[in-house]
Scaffold this motif. Structure first.
Motif, PDB file in Angstrom:
ATOM      1  N   GLY A  66       0.780  -1.234   0.000  1.00 43.77           N
ATOM      2  CA  GLY A  66       0.000   0.000   0.000  1.00 43.77           C
ATOM      3  C   GLY A  66       0.809   1.279   0.000  1.00 43.77           C
ATOM      4  O   GLY A  66       0.254   2.369   0.043  1.00 43.77           O
ATOM      5  N   THR A  67       2.137   1.177  -0.073  1.00 43.56           N
ATOM      6  CA  THR A  67       3.000   2.357  -0.062  1.00 43.56           C
ATOM      7  C   THR A  67       3.800   2.426  -1.359  1.00 43.56           C
ATOM      8  O   THR A  67       4.366   1.416  -1.791  1.00 43.56           O
ATOM      9  CB  THR A  67       3.981   2.289   1.132  1.00 43.56           C
ATOM     10  OG1 THR A  67       3.233   2.177   2.340  1.00 43.56           O
ATOM     11  CG2 THR A  67       4.865   3.521   1.193  1.00 43.56           C
ATOM     12  N   ALA A  68       3.846   3.599  -1.972  1.00 47.20           N
ATOM     13  CA  ALA A  68       4.626   3.782  -3.193  1.00 47.20           C
ATOM     14  C   ALA A  68       6.114   3.653  -2.863  1.00 47.20           C
ATOM     15  O   ALA A  68       6.588   4.188  -1.857  1.00 47.20           O
ATOM     16  CB  ALA A  68       4.341   5.146  -3.808  1.00 47.20           C
ATOM     17  N   VAL A  69       6.843   2.913  -3.695  1.00 45.23           N
ATOM     18  CA  VAL A  69       8.286   2.736  -3.495  1.00 45.23           C
ATOM     19  C   VAL A  69       9.034   3.082  -4.774  1.00 45.23           C
ATOM     20  O   VAL A  69       8.539   2.864  -5.876  1.00 45.23           O
ATOM     21  CB  VAL A  69       8.635   1.295  -3.052  1.00 45.23           C
ATOM     22  CG1 VAL A  69       8.091   0.988  -1.675  1.00 45.23           C
ATOM     23  CG2 VAL A  69       8.152   0.272  -4.043  1.00 45.23           C
ATOM     24  N   ASP A  70      10.220   3.636  -4.606  1.00 48.43           N
ATOM     25  CA  ASP A  70      11.074   3.986  -5.734  1.00 48.43           C
ATOM     26  C   ASP A  70      12.321   3.109  -5.796  1.00 48.43           C
ATOM     27  O   ASP A  70      12.951   2.993  -6.827  1.00 48.43           O
ATOM     28  CB  ASP A  70      11.515   5.445  -5.645  1.00 48.43           C
ATOM     29  CG  ASP A  70      10.359   6.406  -5.838  1.00 48.43           C
ATOM     30  OD1 ASP A  70       9.458   6.089  -6.624  1.00 48.43           O
ATOM     31  OD2 ASP A  70      10.359   7.464  -5.185  1.00 48.43           O
ATOM     32  N   ASP A  71      12.689   2.515  -4.673  1.00 50.23           N
ATOM     33  CA  ASP A  71      13.928   1.753  -4.558  1.00 50.23           C
ATOM     34  C   ASP A  71      13.667   0.272  -4.796  1.00 50.23           C
ATOM     35  O   ASP A  71      13.060  -0.400  -3.961  1.00 50.23           O
ATOM     36  CB  ASP A  71      14.521   1.976  -3.164  1.00 50.23           C
ATOM     37  CG  ASP A  71      15.863   1.312  -2.982  1.00 50.23           C
ATOM     38  OD1 ASP A  71      16.384   0.707  -3.948  1.00 50.23           O
ATOM     39  OD2 ASP A  71      16.403   1.397  -1.862  1.00 50.23           O
ATOM     40  N   LEU A  72      14.109  -0.243  -5.931  1.00 47.66           N
ATOM     41  CA  LEU A  72      13.897  -1.651  -6.261  1.00 47.66           C
ATOM     42  C   LEU A  72      14.904  -2.570  -5.609  1.00 47.66           C
ATOM     43  O   LEU A  72      14.866  -3.785  -5.803  1.00 47.66           O
ATOM     44  CB  LEU A  72      13.908  -1.849  -7.781  1.00 47.66           C
ATOM     45  CG  LEU A  72      12.821  -1.097  -8.557  1.00 47.66           C
ATOM     46  CD1 LEU A  72      12.915  -1.421 -10.046  1.00 47.66           C
ATOM     47  CD2 LEU A  72      11.442  -1.418  -8.034  1.00 47.66           C
ATOM     48  N   THR A  73      15.814  -2.007  -4.798  1.00 46.37           N
ATOM     49  CA  THR A  73      16.809  -2.838  -4.122  1.00 46.37           C
ATOM     50  C   THR A  73      16.413  -3.166  -2.680  1.00 46.37           C
ATOM     51  O   THR A  73      17.151  -3.856  -1.988  1.00 46.37           O
ATOM     52  CB  THR A  73      18.197  -2.149  -4.101  1.00 46.37           C
ATOM     53  OG1 THR A  73      18.116  -0.946  -3.335  1.00 46.37           O
ATOM     54  CG2 THR A  73      18.670  -1.850  -5.500  1.00 46.37           C
ATOM     55  N   ILE A  74      15.249  -2.720  -2.253  1.00 48.61           N
ATOM     56  CA  ILE A  74      14.827  -3.024  -0.883  1.00 48.61           C
ATOM     57  C   ILE A  74      14.479  -4.501  -0.767  1.00 48.61           C
ATOM     58  O   ILE A  74      13.916  -5.088  -1.685  1.00 48.61           O
ATOM     59  CB  ILE A  74      13.642  -2.147  -0.429  1.00 48.61           C
ATOM     60  CG1 ILE A  74      12.404  -2.375  -1.295  1.00 48.61           C
ATOM     61  CG2 ILE A  74      13.997  -0.698  -0.391  1.00 48.61           C
ATOM     62  CD1 ILE A  74      11.153  -1.729  -0.755  1.00 48.61           C
TER      63      ILE A  74
END
Length: 78
Positions: A66-74
């Motif tokens: 439910g949260t927008a993320v920008d970091d694909l390395t998490i």
């Protein structure tokens, strides 16, 4: 289903070229089990057509829990 909080399983198998027909359905979100510790980028890379270039050039927003993320390395929680 005995557990009133359990999510039902729905399996949809379609040819990859028909995926655009399902965009409205998929925009409301789906739950997919992941391996704990894998990165979001590695997880997305296993789907047909989800290349790093596609993600960078076409995908505008990725939501995780439910949260927008920008970091694909998490790392993902399994």
């Amino acid at each position: 289903m005995n557990d009133k909080h359990a999510m039902p399983d729905v399996h949809v198998i379609v040819p990859s070229h028909t995926l655009p027909l399902f965009t409205t359905l998929l925009q409301s979100g789906i739950e997919i089990k992941a391996t704990s510790g894998d990165t979001l980028g590695k997880f997305l890379d296993q789907f047909p057509g989800f290349t790093p270039e596609y993600l960078a050039d076409t995908v505008q927003t990725i939501f995780l829990d439910g949260t927008a993320v920008d970091d694909l390395t998490i790392p993902l929680k399994g």
